[in-house]
Design an enzyme around this catalytic site. Structure first.
Site, PDB file in Angstrom:
ATOM      1  N   GLN A  28      85.233   8.420   6.662  1.00 59.47           N
ATOM      2  CA  GLN A  28      84.144   8.121   5.716  1.00 59.47           C
ATOM      3  C   GLN A  28      84.006   6.609   5.555  1.00 59.47           C
ATOM      4  O   GLN A  28      82.902   6.066   5.512  1.00 59.47           O
ATOM      5  CB  GLN A  28      84.428   8.748   4.342  1.00 59.47           C
ATOM      6  CG  GLN A  28      84.676  10.249   4.366  1.00 59.47           C
ATOM      7  CD  GLN A  28      83.515  11.046   4.914  1.00 59.47           C
ATOM      8  OE1 GLN A  28      82.361  10.692   4.690  1.00 59.47           O
ATOM      9  NE2 GLN A  28      83.809  12.101   5.652  1.00 59.47           N
ATOM     10  N   ARG A  81      79.625  17.119   2.988  1.00 59.36           N
ATOM     11  CA  ARG A  81      80.387  15.974   2.472  1.00 59.36           C
ATOM     12  C   ARG A  81      80.128  15.750   0.986  1.00 59.36           C
ATOM     13  O   ARG A  81      81.042  15.458   0.226  1.00 59.36           O
ATOM     14  CB  ARG A  81      80.069  14.721   3.296  1.00 59.36           C
ATOM     15  CG  ARG A  81      80.743  14.781   4.636  1.00 59.36           C
ATOM     16  CD  ARG A  81      80.425  13.616   5.555  1.00 59.36           C
ATOM     17  NE  ARG A  81      81.239  13.784   6.777  1.00 59.36           N
ATOM     18  CZ  ARG A  81      81.227  12.981   7.811  1.00 59.36           C
ATOM     19  NH1 ARG A  81      80.446  11.922   7.815  1.00 59.36           N
ATOM     20  NH2 ARG A  81      82.001  13.215   8.863  1.00 59.36           N
ATOM     21  N   TYR A 110      89.283  17.291   5.120  1.00 58.10           N
ATOM     22  CA  TYR A 110      88.261  17.975   5.920  1.00 58.10           C
ATOM     23  C   TYR A 110      86.855  17.377   5.750  1.00 58.10           C
ATOM     24  O   TYR A 110      86.658  16.514   4.917  1.00 58.10           O
ATOM     25  CB  TYR A 110      88.283  19.486   5.749  1.00 58.10           C
ATOM     26  CG  TYR A 110      88.052  20.156   4.417  1.00 58.10           C
ATOM     27  CD1 TYR A 110      87.482  19.531   3.337  1.00 58.10           C
ATOM     28  CD2 TYR A 110      88.414  21.500   4.269  1.00 58.10           C
ATOM     29  CE1 TYR A 110      87.274  20.221   2.151  1.00 58.10           C
ATOM     30  CE2 TYR A 110      88.216  22.192   3.087  1.00 58.10           C
ATOM     31  CZ  TYR A 110      87.636  21.547   2.028  1.00 58.10           C
ATOM     32  OH  TYR A 110      87.423  22.225   0.871  1.00 58.10           O
ATOM     33  N   GLU A 111      85.954  17.803   6.572  1.00 57.39           N
ATOM     34  CA  GLU A 111      84.604  17.226   6.668  1.00 57.39           C
ATOM     35  C   GLU A 111      84.657  15.732   6.982  1.00 57.39           C
ATOM     36  O   GLU A 111      83.846  14.954   6.493  1.00 57.39           O
ATOM     37  CB  GLU A 111      83.794  17.430   5.376  1.00 57.39           C
ATOM     38  CG  GLU A 111      83.688  18.850   4.898  1.00 57.39           C
ATOM     39  CD  GLU A 111      83.007  19.766   5.894  1.00 57.39           C
ATOM     40  OE1 GLU A 111      82.399  19.265   6.834  1.00 57.39           O
ATOM     41  OE2 GLU A 111      83.133  20.985   5.734  1.00 57.39           O
ATOM     42  N   GLY A 112      85.607  15.333   7.816  1.00 56.58           N
ATOM     43  CA  GLY A 112      85.787  13.916   8.140  1.00 56.58           C
ATOM     44  C   GLY A 112      86.806  13.319   7.195  1.00 56.58           C
ATOM     45  O   GLY A 112      86.532  13.130   6.013  1.00 56.58           O
TER      46      GLY A 112
END
Lengths: 597, 597
Positions: free
Chosen positions: B447, B296, B440-442
């Site tokens: 977040q 992240r 991506y990555e959440g």
């Protein structure tokens, strides 16, 4: 594959209940637009958009246009058949003058039809859209002889139109343009030069293409005062209307671009091509602006259109995609997870888009109606007021609706998570297509400057004052209404911000134009928020009037009221930030030398 | 063709003058990072990024990756040679533990090198980026035996890593995942299932690929508590370290996507592939989160990186493109028109990006330093405080820097007008590439929820209070400073908004979590603005300290002060709108039934 359902009901609600279309019955063409006719037209346009154009949207993006060695251009598979249906349906000329074969219906309707078509397939809709703009310029400024030759074929859609302004070294600053026009003994001109970014410059949809071209007549003054507008057909029409020889204009290449792949964006080479002057020599920009204003409204509509179709697909996905559980406990316990629409952040996203779309559609409708009044009313004063409104709101609609259209397409794409980034769902195409609307027909920074630098102060601020008076008068009249309070109170605060910003410009930008330039974009968005807020008040009031007839319960009108509140609570407060930015002035913006960047 | 020059000077200014890197000399690895070494490393990374990676960026986008019939994947022309240079230069493992062949240097430096590489070529930089994340997870949770086999090769970059979370029906909600792991008598597992959106899943850059895969061991609990993490190599390493047979994992197809075409995004099919457990059974998410947090931060850096390279190209174009004249009279009278950088709206655009980038780089540097402290300090309390900081700031950096990175790439593209929409200048690629970082990555909504729903209240709000105390303490200490007043006064107001928003959640969201959900995204951006504002104060103070040494005149440090003022006047005021939105609560957001959308 993305889907689309044209918002016919919302369009009818705006015409019938919010703006009382029937009150315009005395304008030419409006008598033919009875409620039944309007409903039938919008219904047919919806069907064509949903069934014919929507399925071609992904194809158009994937396949794009192809230029062949001979300079000819092929549009994506299916576009030609769809275009034939468009022509057969008489869609291109629904608002064009009857004397050229049009149906003379209100342009308000053309705007609505255009929204549907752009939602379904923006790259396709650009072909008739440009033709409509070129038709308007030619009808307003062309000689009778030119009009007789070109307009019937353009109104029918048998021939398409283009606008040729940009050259490699000049876009916004047309004063720099170099394309030359050499007068010929027969009264025509030989046009020589290169134009870039020419949408629909060459294609296989129509048998002829009518280019409107800005060029400088030999010996004309430098700068913008030496520019003339010409009509340059791809193929010369013969006197009997049939097609003759090819003119010396050709597509040199297709631009490789981010989106709208289904539309052919051409480099056009004019190599001593024969053209005829439209309007007066050296007054070409004036004539072109007739086309530009229509085009700017059209581009604003594109912004709305993409926001709408992106919203519809995001909302459908949000109701279908199962992921996680509601923060306040599972809502769909029979399913392995809740659909993501239960999540507040997701709803915030969807409502932000929805609240924009429904007010934007109202703003377009209101302004298009004013456009019809400006062109058709027999009353000078009414015409002038309507023209003022159009002039003031056109840059707002272009700038705010396309910035919003893009931002909303991005938000709708976000709803899909990773699935939004891959081509399959079509969401990333909406984003790529929506992006161009912020750029062409005058980049949005130019719209903001047009609003602040020209439209605000024009005629002693007459248009601006009329707008302020209308909104403040509306608020005042509802000051005793409890039902309207949740809407007019925030609007009143926002209008106050807009008035303060206008005052600030008057006091601080007269001598220091940089203060206007540095605040222009914020002012445009502040203006847009107030205009959209005003639309929400009008919509809420109309919805409130409908509710009792529905025994107080109507999911549709109740949703209007909730969405209006969302707009007031969540979107309108941004006016304060815009005002703060404007009032910060240009000092820190202008202080650093150019080399510091 | 876009160009790029790595901001080495700005990085050194942050390390040396703003954050006093030398004060961390007692941490392991920092002693090796003398000012000269750091300068040399950043200089080499700059050279590699500018000269090797930048020229491959457009190629990578145009050519993309190709999957062949046998499931193998070829990366774009030139990527393989560039990757070899990357490995030969030892870039993958600069911060990895020395026992596995790394250089053990601060991860702060890896972050800076990653920024440069992502600016130059994000799709390329993802290959080593994912390897670094996988290395971190394996180093933290793998058995000694696994570490011994895999880490040396991953640290050197000879083998690359991936993370396999997403499945067609589950992304955010990993509790739904279906990939199965069947225990084998020898202690290994047979993994079966389909993973999608796997970046760098298959390619030709490295001789082996190490997949970290989330799967459910047969009989494990439903939901997130039954998920385990496995290492699944593409090719089995033999005991002597050489490569043996192929494992039963293959790329089924490549995703057709909006951008990062140079990176192979794969559907990965696990067909009874052999894998080994990392960490404890059913604790896979815990192990994966080690990787996720690193990732992240890395994605936040990608946002900054694209904003930076887009800015550089827009600034260069603005100084070169001649169009129109300054509102306050022509500035470059020897030229046919002024370069567009004279226009206030254009400068506003550029300054908005610049003010973001320089503060974002500071925020990343500050947080990466805390990351180093959290991992390397011998002092428990210091480690805990640093870990709190990392946990709190990671979602802010991921969400705010990628939202900003995308918005800024779009603004930079706008500077080019129509030329920004065509592929040639590379601006539209930056926009398409930047877009994925928000997803991506959440996705960024996640977040925001992580920040509001988990990080704020964690350990009784310890991390949040520490952040507030640091910023308010800083402001208080400068309350007597005239020089710092233009910066700390607006920051103080913004911090007040953030504190009010936090208080509002405490009072209104405990019993009604929807109030937190509906305000989460606004809160994340409000938090981000305060954090960036704090960074601008730190930067301004450091610049002020440098100015006397430059006899009071330094274009570079003067520009820092102007940009800081621009941030305070033009960007920070947005905190008020975020606060208003948060305080509006969830009522209008949640009121309509799902069907109303």
């Amino acid at each position: 594959m993305p889907t689309y359902r044209a918002p016919v009901d919302d369009a009818l609600f705006l015409l019938n209940d919010v703006f009382h279309f029937d009150r315009y019955g005395n304008l030419p063409g409006f008598a033919d637009a009875s409620p039944d006719t309007v409903e039938a037209i919008l219904g047919e346009a919806a069907k064509f958009s949903e069934e014919v154009l929507t399925p071609l949207n992904r194809v158009g993006d994937k396949e794009g246009c192809t230029r062949h060695a001979d300079g000819s251009v092929t549009t994506p598979k299916g576009f030609k058949q769809a275009y034939k249906q468009l022509v057969d349906g008489g869609w291109v000329g629904i608002s064009a003058p009857a004397e050229y074969g049009g149906q003379g219906l209100p342009t308000t309707l053309t705007g609505m039809v255009m929204e549907f078509m752009c939602s379904a397939n923006m790259a396709f809709a650009m072909y008739p859209g440009l033709t409509q703009g070129a038709t308007a310029a030619l009808a307003a400024h062309g000689s009778d002889a030119l009009k007789k030759i070109y307009l019937p074929k353009m109104v029918s859609g048998e021939w398409t139109g283009t606008m040729n302004l940009t050259e490699p070294h000049c876009g916004t600053d047309l004063g720099l343009l170099r394309t030359k026009a050499a007068p010929q003994p027969d009264g025509s001109y030989k046009i020589t030069g290169t134009k870039i970014f020419i949408s629909a410059g060459e294609h296989d949809l129509a048998e002829n293409i009518v280019h409107l071209v800005l060029a400088r007549i030999e010996g004309a003054p430098e700068g913008t005062k030496g520019i003339s507008l010409f009509v340059v057909p791809k193929i010369f029409p013969k006197d009997d209307g049939s097609l003759g020889e090819r003119n010396a204009v050709a597509c040199g290449s297709l631009e490789e671009k981010m989106g709208i792949h289904g539309n052919s964006t051409c480099v056009m080479n004019y190599d001593g091509a024969t053209g005829w002057l439209i309007g007066e020599a050296n007054r070409g920009l004036h004539a072109m602006f007739t086309m530009m204003n229509e085009a700017r409204m059209g581009v604003g509509i594109q912004g709305l259109a993409l926001s709408e179709v992106a919203y519809q697909n995001a909302a459908a996905y949000a109701k279908e995609r199962l992921q996680g559980r509601s923060l306040s406990g599972g809502k769909y316990k029979d399913k392995p997870a809740d659909p993501i629409i239960v999540h507040p952040d997701l709803r915030r996203t969807l409502l932000t888009i929805k609240a924009f779309n429904e007010a934007a559609r109202a703003l377009v409708t209101w302004t298009a109606l004013q456009g019809d009044v400006a062109h058709r009313s027999g009353d000078d004063k009414q015409r002038q007021a309507a023209d003022d409104h159009m002039g003031l709101l056109t840059p707002v609609i272009k700038g705010v609706l396309t910035d919003g259209g893009f931002a909303n397409s991005v938000m709708a794409q976000q709803v899909f998570g990773g699935h939004g980034y891959i081509a399959e769902h079509g969401m990333e195409q909406f984003v790529r297509d929506a992006r161009i609307a912020q750029i062409y027909e005058g980049a949005n920074g130019i719209q903001a400057l047009d609003l602040v630098g020209r439209k605000l102060g024009k005629d002693g601020g007459r248009a601006m004052m009329a707008f302020f008076n209308e909104v403040s008068g509306y608020i005042k009249e509802r000051s005793g209404s409890e039902a309207m309070k949740p809407y007019v109170t925030p609007l009143s605060a926002a209008l106050g911000h807009l008035q303060q910003a206008s005052m600030w410009f008057m006091q601080n930008a007269m001598g220091k134009p940089d203060n206007a330039g540095a605040g222009a974009t914020d002012y445009m968005h502040l203006f847009g928020l107030v205009a959209l807020g005003y639309m929400w008040c009008r919509i809420a009031e109309a919805a409130q009037a409908k509710l009792p007839k529905a025994n107080g319960s109507s999911p549709r009108y109740s949703a209007k009221l909730v969405t209006a509140r969302f707009f007031m609570e969540r979107m309108l407060p941004e006016t304060a930030t815009h005002l703060a930015r404007i009032q910060a002035g240009a000092a820190s913006t202008m202080e650093s030398p150019d080399e510091a960047f």
